[in-house]
Design an enzyme around this catalytic site. Structure first.
Site, PDB file in Angstrom:
ATOM      1  N   ILE A 141      64.242  41.341  49.922  1.00  0.00           N
ATOM      2  CA  ILE A 141      64.512  40.019  49.357  1.00  0.00           C
ATOM      3  C   ILE A 141      63.299  39.485  48.614  1.00  0.00           C
ATOM      4  O   ILE A 141      63.415  38.945  47.511  1.00  0.00           O
ATOM      5  CB  ILE A 141      64.933  39.032  50.466  1.00  0.00           C
ATOM      6  N   HIS A 199      30.198  26.063  40.071  1.00  0.00           N
ATOM      7  CA  HIS A 199      30.505  24.832  39.336  1.00  0.00           C
ATOM      8  C   HIS A 199      30.667  25.164  37.848  1.00  0.00           C
ATOM      9  O   HIS A 199      29.898  25.954  37.303  1.00  0.00           O
ATOM     10  CB  HIS A 199      29.371  23.822  39.508  1.00  0.00           C
TER      11      HIS A 199
END
Length: 482
Positions: A42, A461
């Site tokens: 599935i 960052h």
């Protein structure tokens, strides 16, 4: 060993089944896998993968229709051709389905095509499927075996789960859909009612709203995505409602009237009142149940509970030589849980040292709606219920430079620590790409990382991941960028 005799046979080729088969082959076991419909189960064919393909199309459409927010001009309003969207989704599944066949061949795993039934410990009989496949798109791969009797010392049941149906509101494939029909509509419904706000319900609600459909979600519990931390759920609900999705909580669909090409849902609310909602279609997303029928489990005396096979921490049932993994073995019914559970099971069978039972408290959950939701571990309420003193950190997306630059500044990351020990008890997120961020906290919990170690970790960052550290800092009164 004969051509029909194996060390291990796995029934079902979903994520749990095929991964277990590969690991068994790596460990030198003669391995076979039985499949009745399509390799990949599935998840690959009708769940995890094709829904993400649909949601990707929805995401691109949303971005295109908000191009002005990014200083871009597109001529006219972008629209979706639902047939092409579905075609792409089905193509993604077909490609990966072929990949599973390649992996079976590469690892010298026999594929037995048909429906298996355990006749006694160590033996199965494979016959023709008792019901047709949902969509007969993937024929049996070349070289597969067929009907007959096969033996193995170890038999692992990995038959997955199917949509649960409520009495009187059973899916009919036309007006009342399960995820099967919702995944491949011929035409786009103008309106739908989604019954249930778990991951499946909310993902389809999000997809269809992006496609332009009017969506109403009906949830019996007091919050959407009931397993999530209430704060995260509240932020998600507000964002979903801002997108135009109507949400009714503490409400249930009591009955459904059908017309030629529409439905009327009778919805009972907590105050005892009933309202009617008319729509083109209703999606039933009230959970799933294990596929335990027709396998011979009852005749063998295999213990089951509430539609699932009862196992120990290593996949063993109460009958020697019979094991179960994945959705059929109970919640959480997640592909990654099935994969890990299968590896634990087969490594224990192989006698490997230091095999540890799976810790269900460290299994992440993800919902790929817009905005995304992801979590692992205890909610704040659950931690307090266990008598823990906690420290809670929160960090908002609207204080993160990368999120602002992306134009995705709606969301929050919440972390929960044990006040005495600094143990990370849980992490909960809502916002763009949080399903990719949650693994950082999963790794941290698995390594028993403390708050101090997280605070001394250097995050790059500018990134969304910086918010993870800021949330930790906030829990200890040391937040830097808020």
């Amino acid at each position: 060993m004969s051509a029909t005799s194996y060390d291990v046979i796995i029934i079902g080729s979903g994520p749990g089944g095929y991964v277990t088969a590969i690991r068994a082959a790596q460990l030198g076991m003669k391995t076979a896998i039985v499949e009745r419909e399509h390799l990949g189960g599935i998840c690959l064919n009708w769940g995890c993968i094709p829904t993400k393909a649909l949601l990707r199309s929805a995401e691109i459409l949303d971005h295109a229709n908000h191009a002005k927010d990014y200083g871009l001009t597109l001529e006219g309003k972008m629209t979706a051709d639902v047939k092409d969207v579905v075609k792409r989704s089905r193509g993604v599944s077909a490609r990966l389905n072929g990949g599973i066949g390649f992996l079976m061949k590469k690892n010298k795993i026999d594929v037995i095509w048909g429906e298996a039934k355990l006749t006694k410990p160590g033996e199965i009989v494979v016959g023709k499927p008792s019901k047709p496949a949902v969509e007969p798109q993937h024929p049996a791969p070349k070289g597969t075996k067929g009907e007959g009797t096969y033996t193995a010392k170890h038999i692992i049941v990995a038959t997955g789960a199917r949509p649960r149906a409520l009495p009187g509101i059973e899916p009919d494939g036309k007006l009342i859909w399960t995820y099967f029909e919702a995944m491949k509509p011929d035409t786009l419904p103008k309106s739908i009612v989604v019954m249930g706000s778990g991951a499946i319900g909310i993902e389809f609600a999000s997809f269809y709203r992006s496609m332009g459909t009017e969506v109403t979600v009906v949830e019996v519990m007091s919050q959407v995505m009931p397993v999530e931390d209430p704060e995260i759920s509240a932020i998600a609900r507000k964002a979903l409602e801002k997108r135009g999705i109507k949400i009714l909580t503490e409400a249930k669909v009591a009955k459904v009237d059908k017309a030629a090409n529409s439905i009327t849902a009778h919805v009972e609310t907590k105050d005892g009142k009933t309202q009617t909602i008319s729509a083109d279609r209703l999606i039933s997303a009230v959970g799933v149940q294990g596929n335990i029928e027709g396998l011979g489990l009852e005749e063998l005396g295999v213990k089951t509970d509430r539609g699932c096979v009862v196992i120990d921490g290593y996949g063993k049932t109460n009958v020697p030589g019979v094991y179960a993994i994945g959705d059929v073995a109970g919640p959480p019914m997640l592909a990654h849980k099935a994969e890990h559970e299968g590896v634990v099971c087969i490594e224990k069978i192989a006698g490997l040292p230091n095999v540890h039972a799976m810790d269900k408290g460290k299994i992440p959950g993800c919902t790929y709606c817009n905005p995304q939701v992801a979590s692992v571990g205890l909610t704040e309420a659950k931690a307090k219920e266990q008598g823990r003193e906690v420290r809670v950190g929160r960090y908002s997306f609207n204080a993160n430079g990368k999120a602002i630059a992306l134009g995705e500044d709606n969301g929050m990351i919440k972390t929960i620590f044990d006040k005495k020990t600094g143990e990370l008890l849980g992490a909960h997120m809502v916002g763009t790409e949080v399903t990719e961020l949650i693994q950082g906290f999963v790794v941290a919990m698995n390594l028993e990382t403390t708050e101090e170690e997280l605070m001394h970790t250097i995050f790059p960052h500018p990134t969304l991941s910086e918010m993870m550290k800021e949330s930790v800092l906030d829990a200890y009164g040391r937040v830097l960028n808020a």
